[in-house]
Design an enzyme around this catalytic site. Structure first.
Site, mmCIF file in Angstrom:
data_model
loop_
_atom_site.group_PDB
_atom_site.id
_atom_site.type_symbol
_atom_site.label_atom_id
_atom_site.label_comp_id
_atom_site.label_asym_id
_atom_site.label_seq_id
_atom_site.Cartn_x
_atom_site.Cartn_y
_atom_site.Cartn_z
ATOM 1 N N SER B 118 0.840 -1.201 0.000
ATOM 2 C CA SER B 118 0.000 0.000 0.000
ATOM 3 C C SER B 118 0.871 1.246 0.000
ATOM 4 O O SER B 118 0.384 2.357 -0.159
ATOM 5 C CB SER B 118 -0.898 0.010 1.234
ATOM 6 O OG SER B 118 -0.111 0.054 2.399
ATOM 7 N N HIS B 139 -2.753 -2.910 -5.620
ATOM 8 C CA HIS B 139 -3.120 -2.447 -4.276
ATOM 9 C C HIS B 139 -4.627 -2.558 -4.043
ATOM 10 O O HIS B 139 -5.407 -1.765 -4.562
ATOM 11 C CB HIS B 139 -2.628 -0.996 -4.077
ATOM 12 C CG HIS B 139 -2.969 -0.434 -2.738
ATOM 13 N ND1 HIS B 139 -3.275 0.898 -2.538
ATOM 14 C CD2 HIS B 139 -3.065 -1.021 -1.519
ATOM 15 C CE1 HIS B 139 -3.536 1.093 -1.252
ATOM 16 N NE2 HIS B 139 -3.425 -0.055 -0.626
ATOM 17 N N GLU B 151 -5.767 -0.248 -7.049
ATOM 18 C CA GLU B 151 -4.790 0.600 -7.722
ATOM 19 C C GLU B 151 -3.754 -0.306 -8.397
ATOM 20 O O GLU B 151 -3.117 -1.118 -7.727
ATOM 21 C CB GLU B 151 -4.090 1.531 -6.725
ATOM 22 C CG GLU B 151 -4.992 2.642 -6.203
ATOM 23 C CD GLU B 151 -4.327 3.523 -5.152
ATOM 24 O OE1 GLU B 151 -4.542 4.742 -5.174
ATOM 25 O OE2 GLU B 151 -3.599 2.988 -4.290
ATOM 26 N N ASN B 189 -4.201 7.150 -0.970
ATOM 27 C CA ASN B 189 -3.592 7.575 0.295
ATOM 28 C C ASN B 189 -3.029 8.980 0.211
ATOM 29 O O ASN B 189 -3.075 9.739 1.177
ATOM 30 C CB ASN B 189 -2.500 6.594 0.718
ATOM 31 C CG ASN B 189 -3.095 5.293 1.213
ATOM 32 O OD1 ASN B 189 -4.301 5.191 1.410
ATOM 33 N ND2 ASN B 189 -2.249 4.291 1.388
#
Lengths: 293, 287
Positions: B118, B139, B151, B189
């Site tokens: 991640s 991800h 992702e 993120n």
């Protein structure tokens, strides 16, 4: 915090019927002190035919006007710059008027981008309306404290967090200043309750709470585009699916207006002098091309 | 085309992906360092599938067929016949680099190698392998069964064929792939980070309280959870680690600077919901 004395204490009465405005205006200091000790119940449901004046930027002015008219207010409005297309209002209690009606009992000043226009508006409003009528002014690019310094009636100005589409939400951020007596805050609360909203009282700082978080998210998304990390559509999809955002950052920026986002970030950058609020060059360009389109 | 999927690591993510894959009729070779871990994993997958049978989502036959698709392995070279291998071990760059180096030498050169990291750089992970063009990121988001986003991360040398195949695989699992360049925090993120870091700044500067900021985020911003509620849920230590990682990987980009409030809370043991105390206090034991 200074409590209400003299004429400012009368602000608590302002949402009464407009007929009362005059007597409040001429109320003696003695009467006001009594009001201060035993606050009068204010009609929250329907401030019958109270007149509200709204001035500032499109489409915020139109959006607020519709909501106020829907809840029974007589609305007069004006823009700093007229929108290219004349809006069609749902309510016939909305009038376009560059003159501030003398019997206005509450004013909303909704300017974030053009602070010179904002200052001129606030000064003009202060001279035109009754001493007891509060001025609720968007305070995300200029603090309410700074705005208060422009006028003699400092006690009556309260900041709010206004951006396009936010008026549709059930909560409003309010920023009183050191000059705001509790009556002014109470009148503000009653006003927002009368249009179906609760208030959240926060400190008087640039960007307040939601605009500061949101504009930084949009700016970071714009950095990612500038760096060619992913496409705008994919970024919107990713944040909605991966972080449960209600909207993608770009869709959100379009709702609010890129020029508004740039104005908030510019004000934060100027105020806090920090790199983290630096506006993405791409975002500035996007805002400019939108303006021309 | 995905006849044999190799999965390295039997943590929550590894097991979850294995389960999704067998339900999508893909054969899985599950690797971990010992049989105990592997046995525990198959028991857990079986239990999860049993729940799905009980709630009528799949039939008993599907459960059996799915379980038969799983082979367990304790030696990486046993994954040599896989077309696609997903690594999902701890977020430690050295461990991951070792695994990829090993996989690079014991798999057929046409096999795709992907990491569920991640946060770590795909480019770094692939850097010491002979074929970095077949290495990419995949991800997934927690919880795996309801989060549809994936992702797909393209390292410096990852080729288009690798990305296309991973996209195809993600669609097979009925998820939505988004292709992103290898950048700290990828997209989700990184772009969601300002929500948390700005909330912490607002709190630190005493602009509003924890409860107020959460109320404003939810009732004005229409976010499903307030930033402080979300940080409590993710874990304060985890949130801090993520922020520190972004900051370090960007060589100290000021926008990504972590907030000392999180460090103090972590040191105090206020780790969020799992510790029953974070920004909020939780009376009920966390599930």
């Amino acid at each position: 915090m200074k409590t209400g004395t003299g004429k400012n204490a009368g602000a608590a009465k302002i949402l009464h019927k407009k007929a009362k405005t005059k007597s409040v205006r001429s109320s003696s200091a003695k009467e006001s002190a009594r009001v201060d000790q035993a606050p009068q119940p204010v009609e929250t449901k329907h401030p019958s035919a109270a007149r509200i004046y709204i001035i500032g930027e499109s489409p915020m002015v139109e959006q607020y006007a519709e909501v106020c008219a829907f809840h029974g207010y007589e609305v007069s409005l004006s823009w700093n710059e007229k929108p290219l297309q004349k809006p069609e209002f749902k309510s016939d209690h909305i009038k376009i008027s560059s003159i501030i009606p003398a019997n206005t009992s509450i004013v909303l000043e909704l300017t974030n981008i053009d602070t010179a226009a904002k200052k001129a508006n606030i000064e003009r409003i202060n001279d035109a309306i009754a001493d007891t009528a509060p001025i609720l002014s968007s305070s995300i690019t200029v603090t309410a404290t700074e705005q208060s310094s422009w006028i003699s009636g400092k006690y009556r100005l309260v900041g709010l967090s206004a951006l396009p589409t936010l008026i549709a939400k059930p909560l409003v951020e309010i920023a009183p200043t050191i000059y705001s007596p509790k009556e002014t805050i109470e009148v503000t609360r009653r006003f927002f309750q009368s249009i179906g909203k609760e208030i959240e009282i926060v400190q008087d700082r640039i960007g307040m709470v939601l605009p500061r978080m949101l504009c930084r998210i949009i700016n970071e998304a714009a950095y990612a585009i500038m760096e060619d990390i992913a496409s705008p559509q994919d970024i919107d999809t990713a944040l909605k699916l991966g972080a449960q955002f209600p909207f993608g950052p770009f869709a959100w920026a379009e709702q609010i207006g890129l020029n508004q986002v740039v104005a908030v970030l510019a004000a934060l950058h100027a105020d806090l002098q920090e790199e983290r609020y630096r506006i993405t060059p791409l975002l500035k360009q996007m805002a400019m091309t939108r303006k021309q389109a | 085309m995905f006849k044999q999927l190799g999965i390295v690591g039997t943590g929550v993510m590894g097991i979850g992906i294995a389960q999704l894959a067998v339900l999508s009729k893909i054969d899985v070779q599950l690797y971990d360092v010992n049989d105990t871990l592997l046995r525990r994993s198959t028991v857990r997958i079986n239990a999860n599938l049993r729940k799905m049978v009980n709630s009528g989502k799949i039939s008993t036959e599907e459960l059996q067929a799915s379980m038969e698709r799983i082979r367990t392995r304790t030696s990486l070279p046993d994954l040599g016949n896989c077309d696609f291998i997903i690594e999902s071990v701890i977020e430690d760059i050295r461990v991951k680099k070792d695994i990829f180096k090993h996989l690079d030498s014991c798999t057929k050169s046409s096999a795709i190698l992907a990491s569920t990291t991640s946060s770590l750089s795909i480019t770094s992970i692939g850097a010491q392998t002979r074929n970095p063009e077949r290495i990419a990121g995949i991800h997934f988001f927690n919880p795996l069964d309801t989060s549809t986003l994936v992702e797909v991360v393209k390292g410096f040398k990852t080729n288009t064929e690798t990305i296309d195949k991973i996209i195809e695989f993600v669609f097979l699992l009925a998820k939505t792939p988004i292709v992103v360049k290898d950048t700290p925090g990828f997209i989700v993120n990184r772009v969601s980070q300002p929500l948390f870091s700005e909330a912490l700044r607002l709190l630190g500067e005493n602009v509003a309280t924890v409860e107020q900021i959460d109320r404003i985020a939810k009732n004005i911003g229409s976010f499903s959870g307030g930033p402080f509620e979300l940080m409590d849920l993710m874990g304060i230590d985890t949130t801090l680690a993520e922020m520190q990682y972004l900051y370090e990987q960007s060589y100290g980009e000021p926008r990504l600077r972590p907030n000392p409030i999180l460090k103090q809370m972590t040191e105090t043991g206020w780790l969020g919901k799992k510790a029953k105390k974070g920004f909020y206090t939780y009376d009920e034991p966390s599930s």
